[in-house]
Design a protein around this motif. Structure first.
Motif, PDB file in Angstrom:
ATOM      1  N   VAL A   6      24.718   6.451  87.869  1.00 34.26           N
ATOM      2  CA  VAL A   6      24.585   6.092  89.289  1.00 34.26           C
ATOM      3  C   VAL A   6      24.763   4.599  89.557  1.00 34.26           C
ATOM      4  O   VAL A   6      25.156   4.205  90.648  1.00 34.26           O
ATOM      5  N   ARG A   7      24.537   3.762  88.584  1.00 36.77           N
ATOM      6  CA  ARG A   7      24.544   2.316  88.844  1.00 36.77           C
ATOM      7  C   ARG A   7      25.929   1.766  89.185  1.00 36.77           C
ATOM      8  O   ARG A   7      26.066   0.721  89.788  1.00 36.77           O
ATOM      9  N   GLY A   8      26.979   2.464  88.815  1.00 39.31           N
ATOM     10  CA  GLY A   8      28.310   1.962  89.167  1.00 39.31           C
ATOM     11  C   GLY A   8      29.359   3.007  88.870  1.00 39.31           C
ATOM     12  O   GLY A   8      29.123   3.892  88.077  1.00 39.31           O
ATOM     13  N   TRP A   9      30.391   3.009  89.514  1.00 41.97           N
ATOM     14  CA  TRP A   9      31.005   2.037  90.405  1.00 41.97           C
ATOM     15  C   TRP A   9      31.340   2.694  91.713  1.00 41.97           C
ATOM     16  O   TRP A   9      31.822   3.824  91.719  1.00 41.97           O
ATOM     17  N   TRP A  10      31.133   1.953  92.825  1.00 52.44           N
ATOM     18  CA  TRP A  10      31.200   2.541  94.151  1.00 52.44           C
ATOM     19  C   TRP A  10      32.074   1.719  95.095  1.00 52.44           C
ATOM     20  O   TRP A  10      32.063   0.499  95.052  1.00 52.44           O
ATOM     21  N   PRO A  23      30.237  -7.018  91.761  1.00 52.35           N
ATOM     22  CA  PRO A  23      31.538  -6.357  91.710  1.00 52.35           C
ATOM     23  C   PRO A  23      31.912  -6.010  90.272  1.00 52.35           C
ATOM     24  O   PRO A  23      31.512  -6.698  89.331  1.00 52.35           O
ATOM     25  N   ARG A  24      32.693  -4.955  90.140  1.00 54.22           N
ATOM     26  CA  ARG A  24      33.189  -4.570  88.815  1.00 54.22           C
ATOM     27  C   ARG A  24      34.156  -5.658  88.350  1.00 54.22           C
ATOM     28  O   ARG A  24      34.979  -6.145  89.128  1.00 54.22           O
ATOM     29  N   GLN A  25      34.054  -6.011  87.084  1.00 55.52           N
ATOM     30  CA  GLN A  25      34.864  -7.083  86.522  1.00 55.52           C
ATOM     31  C   GLN A  25      35.542  -6.628  85.248  1.00 55.52           C
ATOM     32  O   GLN A  25      35.191  -5.574  84.689  1.00 55.52           O
ATOM     33  N   GLU A  26      36.470  -7.440  84.793  1.00 58.59           N
ATOM     34  CA  GLU A  26      37.167  -7.139  83.550  1.00 58.59           C
ATOM     35  C   GLU A  26      36.145  -6.863  82.455  1.00 58.59           C
ATOM     36  O   GLU A  26      35.167  -7.595  82.300  1.00 58.59           O
ATOM     37  N   GLY A  27      36.371  -5.780  81.747  1.00 55.95           N
ATOM     38  CA  GLY A  27      35.454  -5.372  80.690  1.00 55.95           C
ATOM     39  C   GLY A  27      34.512  -4.260  81.109  1.00 55.95           C
ATOM     40  O   GLY A  27      33.991  -3.538  80.266  1.00 55.95           O
ATOM     41  N   ASP A  28      34.278  -4.110  82.425  1.00 62.99           N
ATOM     42  CA  ASP A  28      33.457  -3.006  82.916  1.00 62.99           C
ATOM     43  C   ASP A  28      34.263  -1.714  82.850  1.00 62.99           C
ATOM     44  O   ASP A  28      35.500  -1.733  82.907  1.00 62.99           O
ATOM     45  N   ARG A  29      33.564  -0.593  82.778  1.00 58.59           N
ATOM     46  CA  ARG A  29      34.201   0.719  82.717  1.00 58.59           C
ATOM     47  C   ARG A  29      35.226   0.880  83.853  1.00 58.59           C
ATOM     48  O   ARG A  29      34.904   0.690  85.019  1.00 58.59           O
TER      49      ARG A  29
END
Length: 119
Positions: free
Chosen positions: A31-35, A66-72
């Motif tokens: 649930v914590r990401g990504w939306w 925000p989602r960044q490089e390296g995040d799923r």
């Protein structure tokens, strides 16, 4: 809108990512990401994970990022339009909501996985 909580919260439907038998850590990681979620997210104190119309977890939100490089799946974001995730912890004061039916919050056929409460 509901008697779930009178605090600002965001209900996040984890749908296909949820499976019976998930433990609390797995629900949180899901649930914590990504939306795709707008600035209203900053008003929310809690995130409520819902699957199949039932609350699966409730978390106090500490921060959004925000989602960044390296995040799923970061490479799937459109340039300048990242998806967002939160850091948080289980909300002991709202754990009684786990297992509660909240299907009334969603209109039949609604595709948006994000619903705000008291925001």
């Amino acid at each position: 809108m509901t008697d779930l909580t009178d605090r600002p919260a965001v209900v996040l439907r984890i749908g296909k990512k949820w499976r019976p038998g998930m433990d609390a850590d797995e629900v949180y990681d899901t649930v914590r990401g990504w939306w795709v979620i707008g600035p209203k997210r900053e008003q929310c104190e809690y995130a409520i994970a819902v699957a199949r119309g039932t609350v699966r977890g409730v978390y106090q939100i500490h921060s959004w990022g925000p989602r960044q490089e390296g995040d799923r799946d970061w490479q799937d974001d459109l340039p300048g339009k990242p998806k967002w995730g939160f850091d948080g912890a289980p909300a002991p004061e709202l754990q009684h909501l786990i297992g509660r039916d909240v299907s009334h919050l969603f209109t039949r056929g609604a595709a948006n996985p994000v619903t705000y409460l008291n925001c």
